[in-house]
Design a protein around this motif. Structure first.
Motif, PDB file in Angstrom:
ATOM      1  N   THR A  27       0.854  -1.177   0.000  1.00  0.00           N
ATOM      2  CA  THR A  27       0.000   0.000   0.000  1.00  0.00           C
ATOM      3  C   THR A  27       0.900   1.239   0.000  1.00  0.00           C
ATOM      4  O   THR A  27       2.071   1.167   0.400  1.00  0.00           O
ATOM      5  CB  THR A  27      -0.889   0.044   1.243  1.00  0.00           C
ATOM      6  OG1 THR A  27      -0.056   0.198   2.407  1.00  0.00           O
ATOM      7  CG2 THR A  27      -1.738  -1.220   1.359  1.00  0.00           C
ATOM      8  N   GLU A  31      -5.321  11.593   4.646  1.00  0.00           N
ATOM      9  CA  GLU A  31      -6.659  11.395   4.097  1.00  0.00           C
ATOM     10  C   GLU A  31      -6.558  11.528   2.584  1.00  0.00           C
ATOM     11  O   GLU A  31      -5.889  12.416   2.064  1.00  0.00           O
ATOM     12  CB  GLU A  31      -7.643  12.417   4.650  1.00  0.00           C
ATOM     13  CG  GLU A  31      -7.906  12.277   6.141  1.00  0.00           C
ATOM     14  CD  GLU A  31      -8.932  13.275   6.648  1.00  0.00           C
ATOM     15  OE1 GLU A  31     -10.128  12.912   6.723  1.00  0.00           O
ATOM     16  OE2 GLU A  31      -8.533  14.415   6.934  1.00  0.00           O
ATOM     17  N   ILE A  59      -8.428   6.568   1.718  1.00  0.00           N
ATOM     18  CA  ILE A  59      -7.820   6.524   3.048  1.00  0.00           C
ATOM     19  C   ILE A  59      -8.437   7.629   3.908  1.00  0.00           C
ATOM     20  O   ILE A  59      -8.362   8.808   3.545  1.00  0.00           O
ATOM     21  CB  ILE A  59      -6.301   6.728   2.961  1.00  0.00           C
ATOM     22  CG1 ILE A  59      -5.679   5.725   1.979  1.00  0.00           C
ATOM     23  CG2 ILE A  59      -5.657   6.592   4.336  1.00  0.00           C
ATOM     24  CD1 ILE A  59      -4.214   5.952   1.704  1.00  0.00           C
ATOM     25  N   PRO A  60      -9.047   7.273   5.050  1.00  0.00           N
ATOM     26  CA  PRO A  60      -9.337   5.936   5.545  1.00  0.00           C
ATOM     27  C   PRO A  60     -10.275   5.176   4.587  1.00  0.00           C
ATOM     28  O   PRO A  60     -11.049   5.777   3.850  1.00  0.00           O
ATOM     29  CB  PRO A  60     -10.032   6.188   6.881  1.00  0.00           C
ATOM     30  CG  PRO A  60      -9.587   7.542   7.295  1.00  0.00           C
ATOM     31  CD  PRO A  60      -9.446   8.312   6.022  1.00  0.00           C
ATOM     32  N   TYR A  61     -10.181   3.852   4.651  1.00  0.00           N
ATOM     33  CA  TYR A  61     -10.962   3.002   3.767  1.00  0.00           C
ATOM     34  C   TYR A  61     -12.451   3.101   4.100  1.00  0.00           C
ATOM     35  O   TYR A  61     -12.851   3.007   5.267  1.00  0.00           O
ATOM     36  CB  TYR A  61     -10.489   1.556   3.894  1.00  0.00           C
ATOM     37  CG  TYR A  61     -11.253   0.594   3.010  1.00  0.00           C
ATOM     38  CD1 TYR A  61     -11.173   0.677   1.629  1.00  0.00           C
ATOM     39  CD2 TYR A  61     -12.047  -0.393   3.576  1.00  0.00           C
ATOM     40  CE1 TYR A  61     -11.870  -0.200   0.816  1.00  0.00           C
ATOM     41  CE2 TYR A  61     -12.746  -1.286   2.774  1.00  0.00           C
ATOM     42  CZ  TYR A  61     -12.654  -1.181   1.401  1.00  0.00           C
ATOM     43  OH  TYR A  61     -13.344  -2.053   0.597  1.00  0.00           O
ATOM     44  N   THR A  62     -13.254   3.294   3.049  1.00  0.00           N
ATOM     45  CA  THR A  62     -14.697   3.462   3.258  1.00  0.00           C
ATOM     46  C   THR A  62     -15.514   2.557   2.345  1.00  0.00           C
ATOM     47  O   THR A  62     -16.660   2.864   2.026  1.00  0.00           O
ATOM     48  CB  THR A  62     -15.100   4.928   3.012  1.00  0.00           C
ATOM     49  OG1 THR A  62     -14.704   5.303   1.682  1.00  0.00           O
ATOM     50  CG2 THR A  62     -14.453   5.866   4.025  1.00  0.00           C
ATOM     51  N   ALA A 116     -16.064  -2.067   4.814  1.00  0.00           N
ATOM     52  CA  ALA A 116     -15.323  -1.393   5.877  1.00  0.00           C
ATOM     53  C   ALA A 116     -16.037  -1.539   7.218  1.00  0.00           C
ATOM     54  O   ALA A 116     -17.269  -1.625   7.275  1.00  0.00           O
ATOM     55  CB  ALA A 116     -15.154   0.092   5.541  1.00  0.00           C
ATOM     56  N   THR A 117     -15.262  -1.535   8.295  1.00  0.00           N
ATOM     57  CA  THR A 117     -15.847  -1.610   9.643  1.00  0.00           C
ATOM     58  C   THR A 117     -16.399  -0.265  10.080  1.00  0.00           C
ATOM     59  O   THR A 117     -17.215  -0.200  11.005  1.00  0.00           O
ATOM     60  CB  THR A 117     -14.789  -2.052  10.663  1.00  0.00           C
ATOM     61  OG1 THR A 117     -13.754  -1.039  10.749  1.00  0.00           O
ATOM     62  CG2 THR A 117     -14.177  -3.384  10.273  1.00  0.00           C
ATOM     63  N   GLN A 137     -14.526   1.906  11.446  1.00  0.00           N
ATOM     64  CA  GLN A 137     -13.725   2.327  12.593  1.00  0.00           C
ATOM     65  C   GLN A 137     -12.363   2.908  12.190  1.00  0.00           C
ATOM     66  O   GLN A 137     -11.591   3.317  13.057  1.00  0.00           O
ATOM     67  CB  GLN A 137     -13.509   1.134  13.524  1.00  0.00           C
ATOM     68  CG  GLN A 137     -14.804   0.573  14.091  1.00  0.00           C
ATOM     69  CD  GLN A 137     -14.556  -0.601  15.022  1.00  0.00           C
ATOM     70  OE1 GLN A 137     -13.702  -0.545  15.904  1.00  0.00           O
ATOM     71  NE2 GLN A 137     -15.309  -1.676  14.819  1.00  0.00           N
ATOM     72  N   GLY A 138     -12.070   2.923  10.895  1.00  0.00           N
ATOM     73  CA  GLY A 138     -10.799   3.499  10.463  1.00  0.00           C
ATOM     74  C   GLY A 138     -10.758   4.990  10.712  1.00  0.00           C
ATOM     75  O   GLY A 138     -11.775   5.687  10.582  1.00  0.00           O
ATOM     76  N   ARG A 139      -9.602   5.485  11.087  1.00  0.00           N
ATOM     77  CA  ARG A 139      -9.469   6.929  11.309  1.00  0.00           C
ATOM     78  C   ARG A 139      -8.164   7.425  10.712  1.00  0.00           C
ATOM     79  O   ARG A 139      -7.180   6.682  10.618  1.00  0.00           O
ATOM     80  CB  ARG A 139      -9.530   7.270  12.793  1.00  0.00           C
ATOM     81  CG  ARG A 139      -8.441   6.675  13.658  1.00  0.00           C
ATOM     82  CD  ARG A 139      -8.756   6.875  15.131  1.00  0.00           C
ATOM     83  NE  ARG A 139      -7.714   6.381  16.006  1.00  0.00           N
ATOM     84  CZ  ARG A 139      -6.731   7.115  16.501  1.00  0.00           C
ATOM     85  NH1 ARG A 139      -6.663   8.413  16.181  1.00  0.00           N
ATOM     86  NH2 ARG A 139      -5.820   6.600  17.304  1.00  0.00           N
TER      87      ARG A 139
END
Length: 333
Positions: free
Chosen positions: A69, A133, A141-144, A148-149, A151-153
């Motif tokens: 990545t 971002e 980024i964050p993955y959406t 996705a959970t 919860q990514g920040r």
């Protein structure tokens, strides 16, 4: 113009790598370069070389983008810049579908847009000025995504920034080269022709900003027997022109054709893909060998180098067929 040394083909055992790195720095090479396909990675040997040298630049030619990545590459770069005192030059490449899908197990994406976004993410991550971002068609980024959970920040690196890291791109196709001129700090071409480069690259490189690096890798074979030297490099040229890709997608075949060797490139590829590798090697004409490689006695190579100095090349990365040629080439330079 700087002289660089490609470590391609050099055994990755510690003793050999240490000896070659020290010899390169002592001989006056300005940089050493590693690559990766599906064997050794590009970064680990450079970390080892960094610990054994003090001034020589450390380049990847190339690190495969689909293998990591952008953030993973940024972490590696930030770490190596700290350990080496800022000597890393990051060379990136998209590789090809055979390796990307066959080895890495990820989809092969359109190189132009993927590279554009990859470089953009890298620059933000390496700058370390703000949380990372990015919203693009390839990277988010964050993955959406739908899986996705939530919860990514957005995060910011904890390492010292390295915003001035040179980012070079291995590009061959016209669109990808144009993108590299727009987004990167330099170009890492392979099978560069010092006499015909303008047929493939001229209009695009004319638009490059001041300070844009052009760092081609050239195979070199030094020896009194010119024909024997040519034969030493023919297999590598035949491999790239004939076998590094499929009939419908081989960037090297297309490049050599743009130089004006269309008939020769087609014949080499047809022979190679039919299984006649010896025939493909024999089909690489002397003219093409002399144009794409440095071959023969040192005085002859000196004459060849004059053509390389006349173009836009800023770093000439030499890939010798034998380590005994390391110092003679540096002395000639």
């Amino acid at each position: 113009m700087e002289l660089g040394l490609s470590l391609a083909g050099i055994p990755r055992d510690a003793a050999t790598l240490a000896a070659v790195a020290r010899r390169a720095e002592e001989s006056g090479y300005g940089s050493v370069w590693t690559g990766e396909a599906w064997g050794s990675d590009a970064f680990t040997p450079l970390a080892y070389v960094a610990a054994l040298t003090s001034r020589i630049r450390l380049g990847t030619a190339i690190a495969q983008m689909p293998a990591r990545t952008p953030a993973a590459t940024a972490m590696t770069v930030l770490t190596l810049q700290q350990l080496s005192g800022g000597r890393l030059v990051l060379g990136l490449g998209a590789s090809g579908p055979q390796v990307v899908e066959g080895w890495h197990g990820v989809p092969y994406r359109t190189p132009v847009q993927m590279t554009r976004e990859y470089v953009a993410v890298l620059r933000r991550a390496l700058a370390g000025a703000e949380r990372l971002e990015f919203s693009g068609s390839v990277y988010s980024i964050p993955y959406t995504g739908t899986d996705a959970t939530g919860q990514g920040r957005a995060l910011r690196t904890t390492m010292p920034p390295a915003a001035d890291t040179p980012i070079l791109v291995a590009a061959l196709g016209p669109k990808n080269v144009a993108m590299a001129v727009e987004e990167a700090d330099g170009l890492l071409p392979y099978l560069w022709s010092p006499t015909r480069w303008d047929r493939a690259w001229g209009d695009t490189l004319a638009k490059a900003p001041e300070g844009f690096e052009v760092a081609p890798t050239v195979v070199a074979c030094v020896g009194d027997d010119l024909d024997a030297c040519r034969d030493r490099v023919r297999p590598q040229l035949a491999l790239h022109i004939g076998g590094m890709g499929s009939k419908s997608k081989n960037f090297y075949t297309a490049l050599v054709a743009r130089y004006g060797y269309e008939a020769e490139a087609t014949r080499i590829q047809d022979l190679y893909l039919s299984g006649d590798r010896a025939g493909a090697r024999a089909a690489v004409p002397d003219e093409l060998v002399d144009d794409l490689a440095l071959v023969g006695p040192l005085p002859r190579i000196a004459d060849q180098l004059a053509a390389w100095r006349e173009g836009p090349v800023t770093t000439l990365i030499v890939e010798p067929t034998d380590l005994a040629m390391l110092e003679p080439i540096a002395n000639l330079w």
